[in-house]
Write an enzyme that holds these catalytic residues in place. Structure first.
Site, short mmCIF file in Angstrom:
data_model
loop_
_atom_site.label_atom_id
_atom_site.label_comp_id
_atom_site.label_asym_id
_atom_site.label_seq_id
_atom_site.Cartn_x
_atom_site.Cartn_y
_atom_site.Cartn_z
N LYS A 104 109.43 4.69 23.55
CA LYS A 104 110.64 5.35 23.11
C LYS A 104 110.76 6.75 23.71
O LYS A 104 111.83 7.31 23.78
CB LYS A 104 110.64 5.49 21.59
N GLY A 105 109.64 7.30 24.10
CA GLY A 105 109.62 8.69 24.53
C GLY A 105 110.52 8.99 25.69
O GLY A 105 111.00 10.11 25.85
N ASP A 161 107.82 10.09 29.62
CA ASP A 161 107.74 11.47 29.14
C ASP A 161 106.46 12.15 29.58
O ASP A 161 106.45 13.35 29.81
CB ASP A 161 107.91 11.52 27.62
N ASP A 164 99.52 10.46 31.40
CA ASP A 164 98.28 10.86 30.75
C ASP A 164 97.12 10.10 31.38
O ASP A 164 96.65 10.46 32.44
CB ASP A 164 98.42 10.57 29.26
N LYS A 192 99.67 15.32 32.92
CA LYS A 192 98.46 15.80 32.27
C LYS A 192 97.24 15.23 32.99
O LYS A 192 96.67 14.20 32.62
CB LYS A 192 98.46 15.37 30.80
N PHE A 213 97.66 18.91 22.54
CA PHE A 213 98.42 17.91 21.80
C PHE A 213 99.88 18.39 21.72
O PHE A 213 100.21 19.26 20.93
CB PHE A 213 97.84 17.76 20.39
N ASP A 220 105.79 12.24 20.67
CA ASP A 220 105.61 12.14 19.23
C ASP A 220 104.15 12.22 18.81
O ASP A 220 103.24 12.12 19.63
CB ASP A 220 106.15 10.78 18.75
N ARG A 226 109.80 13.69 17.65
CA ARG A 226 110.52 13.37 18.89
C ARG A 226 111.81 14.18 19.02
O ARG A 226 112.26 14.48 20.13
CB ARG A 226 110.89 11.89 18.93
#
Length: 258
Positions: A104-105, A161, A164, A192, A213, A220, A226
């Site tokens: 969803k991000g 988004d 990672d 990241k 974080f 989220d 969000r």
């Protein structure tokens, strides 16, 4: 929210109820206090409440209070997306570009970025998860929704988004290439590198981020935060009680989101 007629005097209370999803009930005017809410400004500058701990506490306990530090504000994000959009438009001019966001991000990211890309394009979505409700990746990528259209011969730009561990983007790109896409590239809002496991480099990057974080602007924690208009560092107290582990940025949530 529009409040008309004889109910206009209760407008501040109704706005607060709308903000926090709570029925505050009847409240005779006992006290007035000046409160500046980050989303409404002077609209909530003065309101009535029953006791010193009621409505004012609701406003002060908003999710903004959970943010330790704002890393990227609204104006900075908007400016960076305008630059990214111009670069993408230049690189894909004359091509059949398809923007494909990871849910969803990626919803907030694609919604804003595509308005800065002044060329013809299509959009689509993929829902994938490697995190569940945890803050660290499970190592297993679960693709729940995958495009059913024929993208053979198309140029695809996958939006996420955050890049990672790299697991999710790597698998999604591999599957799209296997289905015949002419070209598959990636564009991430945040990169990241500190937590990378799979060798993966994004073709377009909004911002570099340290091993913190972060939430907001689609990112989220447990499907919350969000809707913050900026990207900020979440206070450790907000997730430490869950005993979930290291303070990491979730790459995908339980619903296949961001």
């Amino acid at each position: 929210m529009i409040v008309a007629g004889g109910d206009a005097g209760n407008a501040p209370r109704k706005i607060a109820e709308g903000l926090f999803g709570e029925n505050l009930g009847p409240s005779p005017l006992r006290h007035k206090e000046s409160v500046m809410h980050p989303s409404f400004g002077d609209d909530l500058a003065c309101y009535d409440r029953r006791t010193p701990g009621d409505w004012g506490q609701l406003l002060r306990n908003s999710m903004h209070d959970d943010i330790k530090e704002v890393l990227f504000g609204e104006e900075l994000i908007r400016s960076r997306l305008a630059t990214l959009g111009a670069e993408i438009a230049r690189d894909y001019q004359g091509d059949q570009l398809v923007l494909m966001a990871l849910l969803k991000g990626g919803v907030v990211f694609i919604s804003d970025l595509m308005r800065h890309i002044p060329i013809h394009l299509d959009i689509d979505f993929i829902q994938a998860s490697s995190y569940g409700l945890a803050t660290t990746s499970s190592g297993t990528v679960d693709i729940k929704v995958f495009p059913q259209l024929d993208y053979r011969g198309k140029r695809l730009l996958i939006l996420d988004d955050i890049l990672d561990t790299g697991r999710t983007l790597h698998r999604v790109c591999a599957q799209l290439k296997a289905r015949g896409a002419e070209d598959v590239r990636t564009c991430v809002l945040l990169n990241k590198k500190a937590r990378r496991i799979v060798e993966m480099k994004a073709d377009y990057i909004g911002f570099e981020v340290e091993d913190q974080f972060v939430v907001g602007y689609g990112l989220d924690y447990a499907d919350k935060y969000r809707n913050l208009p900026f990207i900020g560092v979440l206070k450790e107290a907000c997730y430490a009680a869950d005993n979930i582990g290291d303070a990491a940025v979730s790459e995908k949530d339980a619903s296949g989101a961001h």
